[in-house]
Design a protein around this motif. Structure first.
Motif, PDB file in Angstrom:
ATOM      1  N   PRO A  64      16.689  63.544  -7.932  1.00  0.00           N
ATOM      2  CA  PRO A  64      18.152  64.780  -7.134  1.00  0.00           C
ATOM      3  C   PRO A  64      19.523  64.906  -7.649  1.00  0.00           C
ATOM      4  O   PRO A  64      19.308  66.180  -7.899  1.00  0.00           O
ATOM      5  CB  PRO A  64      18.483  63.487  -6.177  1.00  0.00           C
ATOM      6  N   PRO A 109      11.864  69.400  -2.868  1.00  0.00           N
ATOM      7  CA  PRO A 109      12.777  69.548  -1.872  1.00  0.00           C
ATOM      8  C   PRO A 109      12.418  71.267  -1.754  1.00  0.00           C
ATOM      9  O   PRO A 109      11.843  72.004  -3.005  1.00  0.00           O
ATOM     10  CB  PRO A 109      14.030  69.515  -2.564  1.00  0.00           C
ATOM     11  N   ASP A 112       7.555  65.764  -4.209  1.00  0.00           N
ATOM     12  CA  ASP A 112       8.634  64.910  -4.127  1.00  0.00           C
ATOM     13  C   ASP A 112       9.860  66.591  -3.902  1.00  0.00           C
ATOM     14  O   ASP A 112      10.797  66.002  -3.571  1.00  0.00           O
ATOM     15  CB  ASP A 112       9.566  64.415  -4.499  1.00  0.00           C
TER      16      ASP A 112
END
Length: 272
Positions: free
Chosen positions: A172, A199, A197
């Protein structure tokens, strides 16, 4: 008994010959693998960019020293990349002394890399014993080291994510750092497991770590598995994301390679 002795000697000689062959495989010049990837978010009017993607140098063991790395750097320079990206694992093993020596030995060879857009790197799991020493060595060689951070290079916004295998990643934070930067979004990391993972909106992930199995034996396959199924080697497409997983330049553990030669990728990124 004499027959058994001759048979044992013969088998030992065969084993030595096979081991020598596998060792020579590990010392071979890396294979240059090429691919072209079209990115939908490529900036209008920007020229294609050729990236030399390499990983897993593992300097300090029987298959990698400064002299061999210098020859490989010359091979990479001869390909004429616009940008070089290095996906971690610069040193051999996990011993602090070996890692510190490796961090010093990296500087001269890697300082010879030539690319108009520079050299960008992340750390791998083998670099975590003395990460600051390795970072400083890379920076002395003129390499930009990213740790869950991002940088712009030409038409690319590059996110350098920490290694997922050793739990140093913060995806993130990496994505947040990338998003304000103009350019097509790509990620550089060590372990390809991170690709599961990523995005939407990021087109390419460059990774290493797996050595493409390093020892891929007939029938048995790769004996040691430290990656998710389907993420061992090459170009792996998952949705809109293409992962480029290299075999690396050095070796880890035993100094052998079987059906998994050392390599680096020359990947041309461009728009439609």
């Amino acid at each position: 008994m004499r027959t058994i002795g001759w048979m044992a000697t013969g088998l030992a000689l065969i084993a030595l010959a096979v081991a020598g062959w596998w060792y020579r495989n590990a010392l071979a010049d890396p294979v240059e693998r090429r691919a072209t990837i079209v990115l939908p978010d490529w900036p209008r009017g920007a020229q294609p960019v050729m990236i030399a993607a390499l990983s897993d140098i593992h300097i300090g063991n029987a298959t990698m020293d400064a002299a061999r790395l210098t020859r490989i750097v010359a091979q990479i320079n001869a390909a004429g990349p616009d940008l070089v990206m290095i996906a971690g694992d610069y040193v051999a093993g996990h011993d602090d002394g070996v890692a510190r020596a490796g961090a010093r030995d990296l500087v001269a060879p890697l300082s010879r890399l030539r690319a108009p857009l520079g050299v960008v790197a992340v750390l791998g799991n083998h670099d975590q014993s003395v990460p600051q020493a390795i970072r400083e060595g890379l920076e002395r060689a003129g390499v930009t080291v990213l740790d869950n951070a991002a940088v712009q290079r030409g038409p690319l916004a590059i996110g350098g994510a920490g290694d997922a295998f050793s739990h140093h990643h913060d995806l993130p934070a990496t994505v947040r750092a990338m998003m304000p930067l103009p350019g097509a979004k790509v990620i550089l990391t060590h372990s390809p497991d991170l690709s599961l993972d990523v995005p939407p909106g990021i087109g390419v992930l460059f990774a290493g770590h797996t050595h493409c199995g390093q020892g891929v034996l007939p029938i048995i396959g790769a004996p040691r598995v430290f990656w998710q199924p389907g993420l061992m080697c090459g170009l792996v497409r998952r949705g809109d994301l293409t992962s480029v997983i290299g075999a690396g330049l050095g070796t880890s553990g035993v100094p052998f390679r079987v059906n998994a030669p050392p390599d680096f990728w020359l990947v041309t990124l461009k728009g439609h």
